[in-house]
Design a protein around this motif. Structure first.
Motif, PDB file in Angstrom:
ATOM      1  N   GLY A 140       0.613  13.440   5.647  1.00 20.77           N
ATOM      2  CA  GLY A 140       0.473  14.812   6.127  1.00 20.77           C
ATOM      3  C   GLY A 140      -0.491  14.891   7.294  1.00 20.77           C
ATOM      4  O   GLY A 140      -0.201  15.515   8.318  1.00 20.77           O
ATOM      5  N   LEU A 150       0.822  -1.213   0.000  1.00 22.23           N
ATOM      6  CA  LEU A 150       0.000   0.000   0.000  1.00 22.23           C
ATOM      7  C   LEU A 150       0.858   1.265   0.000  1.00 22.23           C
ATOM      8  O   LEU A 150       0.441   2.299  -0.501  1.00 22.23           O
ATOM      9  N   LYS A 165       3.557   1.488  -1.629  1.00 19.94           N
ATOM     10  CA  LYS A 165       4.343   1.410  -2.874  1.00 19.94           C
ATOM     11  C   LYS A 165       5.818   1.235  -2.572  1.00 19.94           C
ATOM     12  O   LYS A 165       6.674   1.897  -3.144  1.00 19.94           O
ATOM     13  N   SER A 201       3.818  10.648  14.391  1.00 14.33           N
ATOM     14  CA  SER A 201       5.016  10.879  13.582  1.00 14.33           C
ATOM     15  C   SER A 201       5.161   9.825  12.481  1.00 14.33           C
ATOM     16  O   SER A 201       5.358   8.641  12.764  1.00 14.33           O
ATOM     17  N   THR A 255      -0.210   5.497   6.413  1.00 10.32           N
ATOM     18  CA  THR A 255      -0.057   4.934   5.073  1.00 10.32           C
ATOM     19  C   THR A 255      -0.933   5.686   4.086  1.00 10.32           C
ATOM     20  O   THR A 255      -0.523   5.998   2.973  1.00 10.32           O
ATOM     21  N   PHE A 256      -2.144   6.013   4.516  1.00 10.34           N
ATOM     22  CA  PHE A 256      -3.075   6.700   3.615  1.00 10.34           C
ATOM     23  C   PHE A 256      -2.704   8.167   3.444  1.00 10.34           C
ATOM     24  O   PHE A 256      -2.697   8.686   2.333  1.00 10.34           O
ATOM     25  N   ASP A 257      -2.409   8.856   4.531  1.00  2.88           N
ATOM     26  CA  ASP A 257      -2.209  10.300   4.459  1.00  2.88           C
ATOM     27  C   ASP A 257      -1.145  10.734   5.471  1.00  2.88           C
ATOM     28  O   ASP A 257      -1.441  11.022   6.624  1.00  2.88           O
ATOM     29  N   VAL A 279       8.375   7.755  12.830  1.00  4.60           N
ATOM     30  CA  VAL A 279       8.368   6.686  13.826  1.00  4.60           C
ATOM     31  C   VAL A 279       7.662   5.451  13.263  1.00  4.60           C
ATOM     32  O   VAL A 279       8.155   4.320  13.364  1.00  4.60           O
ATOM     33  N   ILE A 280       6.501   5.676  12.626  1.00  3.52           N
ATOM     34  CA  ILE A 280       5.735   4.558  12.087  1.00  3.52           C
ATOM     35  C   ILE A 280       6.491   3.907  10.931  1.00  3.52           C
ATOM     36  O   ILE A 280       6.559   2.681  10.818  1.00  3.52           O
ATOM     37  N   ALA A 294       0.973  13.329  10.402  1.00  2.00           N
ATOM     38  CA  ALA A 294       1.940  14.220  11.052  1.00  2.00           C
ATOM     39  C   ALA A 294       1.222  15.319  11.818  1.00  2.00           C
ATOM     40  O   ALA A 294       1.570  15.620  12.957  1.00  2.00           O
ATOM     41  N   LYS A 325      17.451  11.386  -1.049  1.00  2.00           N
ATOM     42  CA  LYS A 325      17.227  12.762  -0.607  1.00  2.00           C
ATOM     43  C   LYS A 325      18.167  13.765  -1.266  1.00  2.00           C
ATOM     44  O   LYS A 325      17.849  14.947  -1.363  1.00  2.00           O
TER      45      LYS A 325
END
Lengths: 265, 386
Positions: free
Chosen positions: B174, B28, B30, B182, B170-172, B185-186, B177, B81
């Motif tokens: 932003g 999920l 990607k 965090s 995973t879904f969102d 962390v996840i 956060a 990055k």
């Protein structure tokens, strides 16, 4: 917030009252500088957003509008400066703030339903580990009803139109029952009906004394939708009541071209 | 079935479940390729851990190797990055480098240690029952069963505790956060679990096939459901099925267990890919065909609605006016007639009341995109389904 006579509100179609900015400061940004790969996208921003305004952040592409919101919300780390929400750090005031990201920032093929996405708005007040229950579900259903999406609660989110997806995002913010709402281009890719529905909800929030901050692209609708505006282009150009500062001078300073506003009353 | 066979199937099933859980979130997010990177890059960690502990099932070795997995992720993100290369390139740079260090370490010390490249790449499940765990002289089962069992227990506990956080980040990212969950962390939590699971599964199925166990069940489940919990349950079921069925395929063919399990996983995905009710290839093709026919039908009905002139509505001239081939015009005509939407009198076609209403509603829907108009048509026409 003080009452102002209607005659003074030149361009605004907002009824009741227009904030004067004299009241409490909801969001205060001090000397904020944010950089991507050492290239500053926001330079030394000072900004005070008074409580109870419906504010547009306008500026050209790459002006740092989304970056400003994300920095206020602690999603991006600034290289200098500070942000306070009602005088305290964002971490302490998290529960007072709701955020609607750009619609394109998530994967709408994610296996979940409209109701479930709205429920995510309740996660903040639940904190870690604790799971949502009946109370949260009820709040989510109420928010869905407010945005006219109750009938779609069980629908998989990819099966919704762009406007419906935006309404779901709005409902998710409503369910947070916050004092300050940040929205990143909520009108992007939505039809006229949805745009009106959304702006009506935003105006209702403002009437209820909430502060609403919206990254906005359509300059034509600024006087009609908003009572407060911030011009941004890497630096802050101007901020204040729409009736006072939404003029050709500031638009030209922000967009760099000779700008003529043609605003219909 | 003897007890060794049972133990092998049990270990394989536990490994499959332990892989399917983080795998679902990797798919999920990607990030499927990151599991490939981890599975290879932990090799030096395993080898060094083996030098120190002399035991493939030692917790120290598992933690050391998992740490290498985290280092892999950090390195990939660091290179990415800089903005000089894209993520897939960064993955392709990091894991072969780490993997080759492991290969050299094995080769240099091949005489001293019981570890060879084949076993590392493909695993050897068949030998798992021989390495027993003895507690106070009592045989409590194969060591690797206890290892993967503990890993699974930790994974399930973390999944239950942090399901909400995993889902929202995973879904969102932003939103997560801004709500105070965090994402970093996840993210690193998930990477740690993936690394530990990979090390645990390494012994059983090897570096290459552990990737299949993570990705294939989740990818198959993704095509079958629109509910995250069901996706997890399906991924787990596919994993267990493939583990057990794969074992027996290996038994009948006298082939590698890991290879057979992976083959079954591939077949499961192929079947789902073809026959999944809504997202499967056949369903999609059928739907497109139907939609094409229905668009033709609507075009035809609209033409009738817009034209009163007799010559525009004559059966034999229809195809000229709509500029269709005869055969297509005929099939559309038949479809309209079968649905009682048109009436043919003296070779002149006209809309029935039903046809007229249908056309109005459909046009209305296409113009306004309002669902209410066509609620009753949805069951019959693909054109109006999501």
């Amino acid at each position: 917030m003080k009452k102002e006579s209607k005659e003074n509100i030149k361009h605004s179609s907002l009824s009741d009252e227009t904030p004067t900015g004299a009241g409490t400061i909801a969001v205060k940004v001090d000397d904020l500088t944010v950089a991507y790969n050492y290239k500053p996208v926001l330079w030394d921003i000072d900004l005070e957003i008074p409580e109870g305004v419906l504010m547009a952040i306008v500026g050209p592409n790459g002006a740092g509008k989304s970056t400003l919101i994300k920095s206020i919300l602690g999603i991006l780390k600034p290289i200098a400066g500070s942000v306070t929400i009602y005088g305290k750090s964002y971490e302490k005031q998290r529960k007072l703030v709701a955020y609607v990201p750009q619609k394109g920032s998530v994967d709408w093929d994610f296996p979940t339903t409209a109701l479930d996405v709205v429920m995510m708005g309740t996660y903040g007040s639940l904190g870690w580990i604790k799971r949502p229950g009946q109370k949260e579900k009820k709040a989510a259903l109420e928010a869905l009803e407010k945005v006219g999406m109750l009938a779609f609660q069980g629908r998989q989110i990819s099966q919704l139109s762009g406007g419906q997806q935006q309404r779901i995002f709005l409902a998710r913010a409503l369910v947070q029952n916050a004092s300050i709402y940040f929205m990143d281009e909520p009108f992007q890719g939505v039809d006229a009906t949805t745009e009106i529905a959304i702006i009506n909800i935003l105006k209702e929030l403002r009437k209820a004394g909430k502060t609403v901050i919206v990254v906005h692209h359509d300059l034509q609708t600024v006087p009609e939708y908003f009572d407060w505006v911030t011009f941004l282009n890497v630096k802050k150009i101007a901020t204040g009541p729409v009736k006072d500062i939404f003029n050709d001078d500031n638009l030209t300073k922000t967009y760099g071209i000779n700008y003529k506003v043609s605003i219909q009353e | 079935m003897n007890s060794a066979q049972l133990e092998i199937q049990l270990i394989a099933s536990i490994v499959a479940v332990a892989c399917a859980i983080p795998g679902t979130f990797l798919v999920l997010r990607k990030m499927a390729m990151i599991s490939d990177a981890i599975s290879h890059a932990i090799l030096p960690g395993i080898v060094i851990g083996f030098f120190i502990t002399q035991d493939l099932n030692s917790p120290v070795l598992i933690l050391l190797a998992a740490l290498t997995g985290i280092i892999t992720v950090v390195l990939v993100e660091y290179i990415q990055k800089t903005g000089l290369v894209k993520e897939d390139t960064a993955i392709g740079l990091v894991f072969p480098a780490l993997f080759s260090i492991g290969v050299i370490l094995i080769a240099k010390n091949a005489n001293d240690i019981h570890l060879d490249v084949d076993a590392v790449l493909l695993g050897e499940l068949a030998f798992a029952p021989f390495d027993r765990l003895l507690i106070g002289g009592t045989d409590v089962g194969p060591k690797s069963l206890w290892v993967v069992g503990s890993i699974l227990l930790v994974t399930i506990t973390l999944l239950i505790l942090f399901f909400k956080e995993l889902k929202v980040s995973t879904f969102d990212k932003g939103l997560a956060a801004s709500l105070g969950f965090s994402p970093a962390v996840i993210h690193y939590g998930l990477m740690s679990v993936s690394s530990i699971t990979t090390v645990g599964a390494f012994d059983a199925v090897g570096a290459i096939l552990v990737v299949a166990l993570m990705i294939a069940p989740a990818a198959s489940a993704y095509l079958l459901t629109t509910d995250l919990k069901k996706m997890l349950a399906l991924a787990i079921s596919f994993g267990i099925f493939s583990a057990i069925f794969g074992y027996w395929v290996a038994h009948w063919l006298d082939a590698s267990i890991a290879g057979s399990i992976t083959t079954v996983l591939g077949l499961v995905f192929l079947l789902v890919y073809l026959f999944a009710p809504t997202k499967g290839i056949i369903a999609v093709m059928y739907r497109e065909k139907q939609q094409q026919t229905e668009v033709s039908l609507l075009t035809f009905l609209l033409h009738l609605k817009n034209h009163d002139e007799i010559e525009e509505r004559h059966v034999n001239h229809l195809y000229e006016h709509i500029n269709w081939q005869k055969i297509r015009a005929k099939s559309v005509l038949d479809l309209a007639q079968k649905n009682n939407m048109i009436l043919i009198e003296n070779n002149i076609v006209s809309l029935t009341q039903k046809g007229d209403e249908f056309t109005s509603k459909a046009i209305d829907y296409i113009m306004t995109n309002e669902d209410a108009q066509i609620e009753d048509m949805k069951a019959d026409f693909f054109l109006f389904r999501g």
